[in-house]
Motif scaffolding. Structure first.
Motif, short mmCIF file in Angstrom:
data_model
loop_
_atom_site.label_atom_id
_atom_site.label_comp_id
_atom_site.label_asym_id
_atom_site.label_seq_id
_atom_site.Cartn_x
_atom_site.Cartn_y
_atom_site.Cartn_z
N SER A 68 0.83 -1.20 0.00
CA SER A 68 0.00 0.00 0.00
C SER A 68 0.87 1.25 0.00
CB SER A 68 -0.88 -0.03 1.26
OG SER A 68 -1.73 1.07 1.31
N PHE A 69 0.22 2.38 -0.23
CA PHE A 69 0.88 3.68 -0.13
C PHE A 69 0.09 4.53 0.85
CE2 PHE A 69 1.78 8.06 -1.44
CZ PHE A 69 3.16 8.04 -1.33
N ASP A 70 0.74 5.01 1.89
CA ASP A 70 0.08 5.79 2.92
C ASP A 70 0.52 7.25 2.82
OD1 ASP A 70 -0.98 6.95 5.20
OD2 ASP A 70 -0.21 5.43 6.57
N GLN A 71 -0.39 8.12 2.36
CA GLN A 71 -0.08 9.54 2.20
C GLN A 71 0.08 10.25 3.54
OE1 GLN A 71 -3.33 10.74 -0.32
NE2 GLN A 71 -2.14 10.37 -2.16
N LEU A 72 -0.46 9.70 4.61
CA LEU A 72 -0.36 10.34 5.92
C LEU A 72 0.95 10.02 6.63
CD1 LEU A 72 -4.02 9.78 7.16
CD2 LEU A 72 -3.03 11.79 6.02
N GLY A 80 4.53 10.58 1.16
CA GLY A 80 4.00 9.43 1.89
C GLY A 80 4.97 8.28 1.90
N SER A 81 4.49 7.12 2.37
CA SER A 81 5.36 5.95 2.52
C SER A 81 4.75 4.71 1.91
CB SER A 81 5.62 5.69 4.01
OG SER A 81 6.33 6.75 4.58
N VAL A 82 5.60 3.85 1.38
CA VAL A 82 5.19 2.55 0.88
C VAL A 82 5.23 1.60 2.08
CG1 VAL A 82 5.66 0.69 -0.76
CG2 VAL A 82 6.13 3.07 -1.40
N VAL A 83 4.08 1.05 2.42
CA VAL A 83 3.92 0.23 3.63
C VAL A 83 2.95 -0.92 3.34
CG1 VAL A 83 4.36 2.15 5.23
CG2 VAL A 83 2.04 1.70 4.45
N THR A 84 2.72 -1.76 4.36
CA THR A 84 1.65 -2.74 4.25
C THR A 84 0.42 -2.20 4.98
OG1 THR A 84 2.40 -3.92 6.23
CG2 THR A 84 3.17 -4.75 4.08
N SER A 85 -0.73 -2.72 4.58
CA SER A 85 -2.01 -2.28 5.14
C SER A 85 -2.92 -3.50 5.28
CB SER A 85 -2.65 -1.26 4.20
OG SER A 85 -3.97 -0.99 4.58
N ASN A 86 -3.90 -3.39 6.18
CA ASN A 86 -4.92 -4.43 6.29
C ASN A 86 -5.98 -4.28 5.21
OD1 ASN A 86 -3.94 -5.89 8.53
ND2 ASN A 86 -4.68 -4.30 9.91
N SER A 87 -6.03 -3.11 4.58
CA SER A 87 -7.02 -2.85 3.53
C SER A 87 -6.45 -3.18 2.16
CB SER A 87 -7.43 -1.37 3.54
OG SER A 87 -7.99 -1.03 4.78
N VAL A 123 12.16 1.45 -0.10
CA VAL A 123 11.38 1.50 -1.33
C VAL A 123 10.42 2.68 -1.20
CG1 VAL A 123 9.64 0.30 -2.74
CG2 VAL A 123 11.56 -0.97 -1.78
N ILE A 124 10.41 3.55 -2.22
CA ILE A 124 9.59 4.75 -2.20
C ILE A 124 8.77 4.85 -3.49
CG2 ILE A 124 11.18 6.04 -0.72
CD1 ILE A 124 12.17 7.47 -3.32
N GLU A 125 7.85 5.79 -3.50
CA GLU A 125 7.10 6.11 -4.71
C GLU A 125 7.83 7.27 -5.40
OE1 GLU A 125 2.44 5.92 -5.38
OE2 GLU A 125 3.06 7.79 -4.49
N ASP A 126 7.93 7.21 -6.75
CA ASP A 126 8.72 8.19 -7.49
C ASP A 126 7.96 8.62 -8.75
OD1 ASP A 126 11.04 8.90 -9.55
OD2 ASP A 126 11.85 9.10 -7.52
N ASP A 127 8.28 9.82 -9.25
CA ASP A 127 7.61 10.36 -10.43
C ASP A 127 8.09 9.79 -11.76
OD1 ASP A 127 5.91 12.08 -9.04
OD2 ASP A 127 7.49 13.58 -8.87
#
Length: 144
Positions: A68-72, A80-87, A123-127
């Motif tokens: 997942s990607f968490d903008q918060l 934001g951060s690349v993380v795991t999520s339950n959703s 690991v990050i999100e990039d343009d």
């Protein structure tokens, strides 16, 4: 053009660094996503399934958390951060001009910080989508 990956279990390798997408120390949700030199454990294995909207969900085999990607959570980048999520978090796969597969989510791609091949690099999100370091290869995991 969107690419379909068959439902199954994969190790997901960065085309430039030849390292694998990994759940940091198999932490529970929310866990940080890093690269790994490959430990062949559950935190390097991902279950991929297609969604109704022609995207995919990517779920850690070892922890059950969805990629997942968490903008918060701005601990990795201001975006934001690349993380795991339950959703469930849907990803779309788009062709990369350097290598056949790259991830795209909201106009961005996943990348390893500084193209590092070091174990545990962030690991990050990039343009920049069309770069070798933004391309990820899905390698089918054989059942043992």
């Amino acid at each position: 053009m969107s690419i379909t990956i068959p439902t199954g279990s994969y190790v997901i390798m960065n085309a430039k660094t030849c390292t694998y997408l990994n759940v940091f120390y198999s932490h529970p949700v929310p866990a940080d996503i890093v690269n790994s030199v490959g430990n062949n454990l559950g935190n390097d294995i991902w279950n991929v399934a297609n969604t109704e909207s022609r995207g995919v969900t990517i779920q850690s085999y070892g922890t059950g958390g969805f990629l997942s990607f968490d903008q918060l959570d701005r601990s990795d980048t201001p975006a934001g951060s690349v993380v795991t999520s339950n959703s469930i978090y849907p990803w779309s796969l788009q062709q990369n001009t350097a290598v056949p597969y790259a991830w795209k989510c909201t106009g961005k791609a996943l990348a390893v910080v500084d193209n590092s091949a070091a174990n545990g690099a962030q690991v990050i999100e990039d343009d920049n989508m069309n770069h070798t370091s933004r391309a990820w290869l899905f390698i089918a995991k054989e059942k043992s």
